[in-house]
Design a protein around this motif. Structure first.
Motif, mmCIF file in Angstrom:
data_model
loop_
_atom_site.group_PDB
_atom_site.id
_atom_site.type_symbol
_atom_site.label_atom_id
_atom_site.label_comp_id
_atom_site.label_asym_id
_atom_site.label_seq_id
_atom_site.Cartn_x
_atom_site.Cartn_y
_atom_site.Cartn_z
ATOM 1 N N LYS A 122 -110.255 12.999 17.801
ATOM 2 C CA LYS A 122 -111.595 12.810 17.236
ATOM 3 C C LYS A 122 -112.109 11.408 17.535
ATOM 4 N N GLN A 123 -111.249 10.425 17.282
ATOM 5 C CA GLN A 123 -111.637 9.033 17.491
ATOM 6 C C GLN A 123 -111.915 8.761 18.965
ATOM 7 N N VAL A 124 -111.097 9.374 19.836
ATOM 8 C CA VAL A 124 -111.303 9.218 21.282
ATOM 9 C C VAL A 124 -112.688 9.736 21.675
ATOM 10 N N ILE A 125 -113.065 10.896 21.107
ATOM 11 C CA ILE A 125 -114.377 11.481 21.410
ATOM 12 C C ILE A 125 -115.494 10.559 20.951
ATOM 13 N N TYR A 126 -115.381 10.078 19.709
ATOM 14 C CA TYR A 126 -116.407 9.160 19.190
ATOM 15 C C TYR A 126 -116.491 7.886 20.026
ATOM 16 N N ASP A 127 -115.334 7.304 20.320
ATOM 17 C CA ASP A 127 -115.312 6.046 21.075
ATOM 18 C C ASP A 127 -115.921 6.211 22.465
ATOM 19 N N GLU A 128 -115.634 7.356 23.094
ATOM 20 C CA GLU A 128 -116.097 7.568 24.468
ATOM 21 C C GLU A 128 -117.577 7.938 24.543
ATOM 22 N N PHE A 129 -118.056 8.711 23.551
ATOM 23 C CA PHE A 129 -119.398 9.276 23.694
ATOM 24 C C PHE A 129 -120.466 8.740 22.740
ATOM 25 N N GLN A 130 -120.080 7.962 21.732
ATOM 26 C CA GLN A 130 -121.068 7.439 20.789
ATOM 27 C C GLN A 130 -122.187 6.675 21.487
ATOM 28 N N ASN A 131 -121.819 5.847 22.447
ATOM 29 C CA ASN A 131 -122.805 5.025 23.151
ATOM 30 C C ASN A 131 -123.501 5.774 24.286
ATOM 31 N N LYS A 132 -123.117 7.043 24.482
ATOM 32 C CA LYS A 132 -123.742 7.831 25.550
ATOM 33 C C LYS A 132 -124.789 8.809 25.024
ATOM 34 N N VAL A 133 -124.961 8.841 23.691
ATOM 35 C CA VAL A 133 -126.002 9.706 23.115
ATOM 36 C C VAL A 133 -127.363 9.237 23.628
ATOM 37 N N GLY A 134 -128.159 10.194 24.128
ATOM 38 C CA GLY A 134 -129.453 9.850 24.716
ATOM 39 C C GLY A 134 -129.383 9.565 26.202
ATOM 40 N N GLN A 135 -128.177 9.692 26.781
ATOM 41 C CA GLN A 135 -127.995 9.482 28.218
ATOM 42 C C GLN A 135 -127.683 10.813 28.912
ATOM 43 N N ILE A 136 -127.821 10.809 30.226
ATOM 44 C CA ILE A 136 -127.475 11.997 31.019
ATOM 45 C C ILE A 136 -125.973 11.994 31.305
ATOM 46 N N VAL A 137 -125.341 13.143 31.093
ATOM 47 C CA VAL A 137 -123.928 13.309 31.417
ATOM 48 C C VAL A 137 -123.781 14.484 32.382
ATOM 49 N N THR A 138 -122.721 14.464 33.140
ATOM 50 C CA THR A 138 -122.449 15.546 34.099
ATOM 51 C C THR A 138 -121.137 16.214 33.731
ATOM 52 N N GLY A 139 -121.128 17.545 33.758
ATOM 53 C CA GLY A 139 -119.913 18.272 33.421
ATOM 54 C C GLY A 139 -119.753 19.532 34.239
ATOM 55 N N VAL A 140 -118.663 20.231 33.984
ATOM 56 C CA VAL A 140 -118.363 21.480 34.689
ATOM 57 C C VAL A 140 -118.492 22.636 33.705
ATOM 58 N N VAL A 141 -119.206 23.667 34.124
ATOM 59 C CA VAL A 141 -119.433 24.823 33.251
ATOM 60 C C VAL A 141 -118.133 25.606 33.062
ATOM 61 N N LEU A 142 -117.749 25.793 31.804
ATOM 62 C CA LEU A 142 -116.574 26.596 31.488
ATOM 63 C C LEU A 142 -116.971 28.026 31.139
ATOM 64 N N LYS A 143 -118.132 28.151 30.481
ATOM 65 C CA LYS A 143 -118.618 29.455 30.075
ATOM 66 C C LYS A 143 -120.129 29.397 29.944
ATOM 67 N N SER A 144 -120.803 30.442 30.413
ATOM 68 C CA SER A 144 -122.257 30.471 30.331
ATOM 69 C C SER A 144 -122.738 31.895 30.107
#
Length: 442
Positions: A122-144
């Motif tokens: 949980k802490q890793v997620i917060y630490d990594e992404f808290q400052n990225k809110v409002g930014q563009i991120v790129t990922g790989v689709v797992l399910k759509s």
């Protein structure tokens, strides 16, 4: 024991958890298992070496002549093997093996380890992404599917709900996707990354990515209005008068804006110039329609826009889309009228104004005051006191100077005007409080 360390290490690598966090999680989980075995008042020492896959566990025991409880006591001879200067009555830290804890304690350790690692994750997620809110991120689709999309971002999964997916925007498993990290929500105690491709800020951030002048701050994106997948309006501005912000954003032969449009599945994007003047901004926002004239109503936050008859449909757009987006973009309610319709309304307004002026003249005409003769009215008009309301608020000195009367006569004339107005306003439905408020405002 080594198996536990190995499992923890593998989970840590998979979830992106640092060695220090993993070490702390393991040590705390093993301490919990030891306390479960030896009792809640035990204060064990646990040291984990992840590199060597080694766990050292020590528990406090009292040095005694005769052992009655192996959990808490140790013979003097055995104690001296651990601590040569040990004496009866001392409490020393005695090493124990992980297997001595028993199967139940080992199960507790594994459960606690999983809990601690999840907390660390949980802490890793917060630490990594808290400052990225409002930014563009790129990922790989797992399910759509038609209702949602699950995307892998690094070692974390993100969720894109239906409302944040552009209509007709479908991806296959394994496809790369760009989106705005909209927020981090807590769902059942777990942080969930929410993505969006429909939010106006996604389009704004795409401008920063694709247009260097926007990224560098030379051009500013002031406002965005979107109907995702269909059409959008973007207002841009530059303090540098030598730069054409609209042209720079569109690019040579539309290359820049087309790149953004393609990312949004062909969404048509109108780039317009922002202006601090709301009327000019509204006229720009209604492009490509030509605006003949405007009337602004500040109190109602409304701008009335008049366009040629043959451009009404262009200004309003298909199903009202153009004017709707322009209103969102500018923050003003827009009332679009065709020229012929406005001419009729204008005539009606002029007639209303004439009626109001006529009514005003009839009510406030100085001739309504019996105390005044023609000569006195003429003198008052010359001095600028040209209606009953002005006379009612005039000072005694002003009336004395205008009419050449004494102060008592001036007071009588002013009071006559006040009495007249009071009676007239009461006839029109005003009460005394309204009249007093009007006088205070004046």
């Amino acid at each position: 024991m080594k198996e536990l360390v190995k499992v923890a290490d593998e989970i840590g690598k998979e979830k992106g958890i640092t060695k220090d966090l993993l070490k702390d999680a393991l040590e705390e989980s093993i301490k919990a298992a030891v306390i479960r075995k030896y009792g809640k008042f035990t204060e064990p020492e646990v040291e984990v070496d992840l590199e060597k896959g080694k766990i050292d566990i020590k528990v406090p025991k009292e040095v005694v002549e005769s052992v009655e409880n192996k959990k808490y006591e140790i013979l003097l001879d055995e104690a001296k093997k651990i601590k040569p200067d040990a004496q009866l009555g001392d409490v020393i830290m005695v090493p124990v093996s992980f297997t001595e804890l028993g199967r139940q304690a080992a199960t507790v350790a594994k459960q606690r380890m999983v809990e601690k690692i999840r907390e660390a994750e949980k802490q890793v997620i917060y630490d990594e992404f808290q400052n990225k809110v409002g930014q563009i991120v790129t990922g790989v689709v797992l399910k759509s599917d038609k209702d949602s999309m699950i995307v892998s971002i690094g070692k974390t999964e993100a969720f894109m709900p239906k409302r944040e997916i552009i209509p007709g925007d479908y991806y296959d498993r394994g496809d790369y996707v760009r989106a705005l990290l909209l927020e981090i929500k807590v769902v059942k105690g777990w942080p969930q990354l929410i993505l969006s491709r429909t939010h106006p800020d996604f389009l704004k951030k795409l401008f920063e990515v694709e247009i260097p002048e926007v990224f560098e701050g030379i051009i500013e994106v002031k406002a965005v209005a979107r109907e995702p997948g269909d059409r959008a309006k973007v207002a841009v501005y530059s303090k540098n008068s030598n730069i054409d912000p609209v042209g720079a954003c569109i690019g040579l032969k539309g290359t820049r804006i087309n790149a953004i449009s393609n990312e949004l599945r062909g969404e048509k994007i109108d780039v317009i110039e922002w202006s601090p003047d709301p009327v000019k901004f509204v006229c720009n926002a209604l492009s490509p329609a030509e605006v003949i004239l405007t009337n602004i109503f500040e109190d109602e936050k409304t701008i009335e826009v008049v366009v040629p008859d043959d451009q009404l449909s262009l200004a309003i757009g298909k199903k009202g889309q153009n004017v709707r987006l322009a209103a969102i973009l500018t923050g003003w309610r827009l009332d679009v009228l065709k020229e012929s319709e406005y001419n009729i309304i204008r005539k009606e307004r002029l007639q209303e104004q004439e009626e109001e002026l006529k009514e005003f003249y009839e009510i406030y005409n100085l001739e309504n005051l019996e105390i005044l003769d023609e000569n006195m009215i003429s003198k008052l008009l010359e001095s600028g006191i040209d209606d009953v309301e002005k006379l009612s608020t005039a000072t005694v000195d002003e009336v004395v100077m205008a009419l050449g009367v004494n102060e008592d006569q001036a007071v009588l004339i002013i009071n006559s005007a006040i009495d007249y107005l009071t009676s007239k306003l009461e006839e029109l439905g005003y009460d005394e409080e309204d009249i007093e408020d009007d006088n205070e405002e004046e």
